[in-house]
Design an enzyme around this catalytic site. Structure first.
Site, PDB file in Angstrom:
ATOM      1  N   CYS A 143       0.970  -1.237   0.060  1.00 42.13           N
ATOM      2  CA  CYS A 143      -0.016  -0.071  -0.210  1.00 42.13           C
ATOM      3  C   CYS A 143       0.859   1.132  -0.236  1.00 42.13           C
ATOM      4  O   CYS A 143       1.949   1.443   0.873  1.00 42.13           O
ATOM      5  CB  CYS A 143      -0.784  -0.023   1.329  1.00 42.13           C
ATOM      6  SG  CYS A 143      -1.933   1.508   1.383  1.00 42.13           S
ATOM      7  N   CYS A 166       0.595   3.192   3.569  1.00 40.15           N
ATOM      8  CA  CYS A 166       0.988   2.736   4.962  1.00 40.15           C
ATOM      9  C   CYS A 166       2.004   1.533   4.695  1.00 40.15           C
ATOM     10  O   CYS A 166       2.614   1.286   5.742  1.00 40.15           O
ATOM     11  CB  CYS A 166      -0.435   2.308   5.872  1.00 40.15           C
ATOM     12  SG  CYS A 166      -0.841   0.684   5.048  1.00 40.15           S
ATOM     13  N   CYS A 208      -7.069  -1.180   1.590  1.00 42.75           N
ATOM     14  CA  CYS A 208      -6.119  -1.793   2.417  1.00 42.75           C
ATOM     15  C   CYS A 208      -6.903  -1.888   3.830  1.00 42.75           C
ATOM     16  O   CYS A 208      -7.601  -0.993   4.342  1.00 42.75           O
ATOM     17  CB  CYS A 208      -5.101  -0.485   2.451  1.00 42.75           C
ATOM     18  SG  CYS A 208      -3.649  -1.070   3.989  1.00 42.75           S
ATOM     19  N   CYS A 252      -5.321   0.825   6.616  1.00 47.20           N
ATOM     20  CA  CYS A 252      -5.292   2.128   6.573  1.00 47.20           C
ATOM     21  C   CYS A 252      -6.773   2.652   5.860  1.00 47.20           C
ATOM     22  O   CYS A 252      -6.906   3.993   5.714  1.00 47.20           O
ATOM     23  CB  CYS A 252      -3.917   2.932   5.859  1.00 47.20           C
ATOM     24  SG  CYS A 252      -3.834   2.759   4.403  1.00 47.20           S
ATOM     25  N   CYS A 269      -8.398  -6.006  -9.356  1.00 45.77           N
ATOM     26  CA  CYS A 269      -7.979  -4.601 -10.404  1.00 45.77           C
ATOM     27  C   CYS A 269      -7.936  -3.534  -9.667  1.00 45.77           C
ATOM     28  O   CYS A 269      -8.620  -3.033  -9.095  1.00 45.77           O
ATOM     29  CB  CYS A 269      -9.311  -4.507 -11.344  1.00 45.77           C
ATOM     30  SG  CYS A 269      -9.059  -3.518 -12.733  1.00 45.77           S
TER      31      CYS A 269
END
Length: 154
Positions: free
Chosen positions: A65, A68, A114, A117, A137
């Site tokens: 991510c 984070c 995510c 976060c 995707c």
């Protein structure tokens, strides 16, 4: 291994607990991210199809991510979907992605975020390759690649 039934169940009944939770203010996210990363990850935007070289990048590594640093995907699950966004078959662990019903724009989809976060990543669809049948995707700007090996593109 997650499948479409698992994804639907999680979207409707709740997601697993993340290993950690990252909470920042709007101002903190704006300082940490580019304007386009902020628009995509914090405001649920979408980048233009085929706008990132990451779509055709197939090298060993992990994808985390951008907000984070939570590791989300392994390159072994990345495949050439021809959709214009990086596509994966599975997350690295069942609890790194959260699933949410998304009925925006007149469509019924499952949004992926995510789980640490709450950054918007993209969507998951039931039209991926075997064995999972899933296609995550994902907006390339919501990801950062770690442990990159020699570059090989398709």
């Amino acid at each position: 291994m997650l499948n479409w039934s698992n994804v639907i169940h999680l979207a409707h009944t709740g997601n697993p607990s993340p290993d950690r939770a990252i909470i920042k203010s709007t101002e903190e996210w704006k300082r940490l991210l580019s304007a386009e990363q902020y628009r995509i990850t914090r405001l649920k935007g979408t980048e233009h199809a085929h706008s990132s070289p990451m779509c055709n990048l197939f090298v060993p590594g992990l994808y985390a991510c951008v907000c984070c640093g939570t590791v989300l995907f392994d390159s072994t699950g990345k495949f050439p979907s021809q959709t214009g966004w990086p596509s994966f078959t599975q997350p690295v662990k069942p609890n790194v992605i959260a699933y949410h019903d998304d009925n925006a724009h007149g469509m019924r989809r499952i949004e992926t975020t995510c789980n640490a976060c709450e950054a918007h990543l993209g969507h998951v669809f039931p039209d991926g390759p075997a064995p999972s049948g899933l296609r995550y995707c994902i907006n390339a700007l919501s990801l950062v690649m770690l442990e990159q090996g020699p570059v090989e593109t398709l």
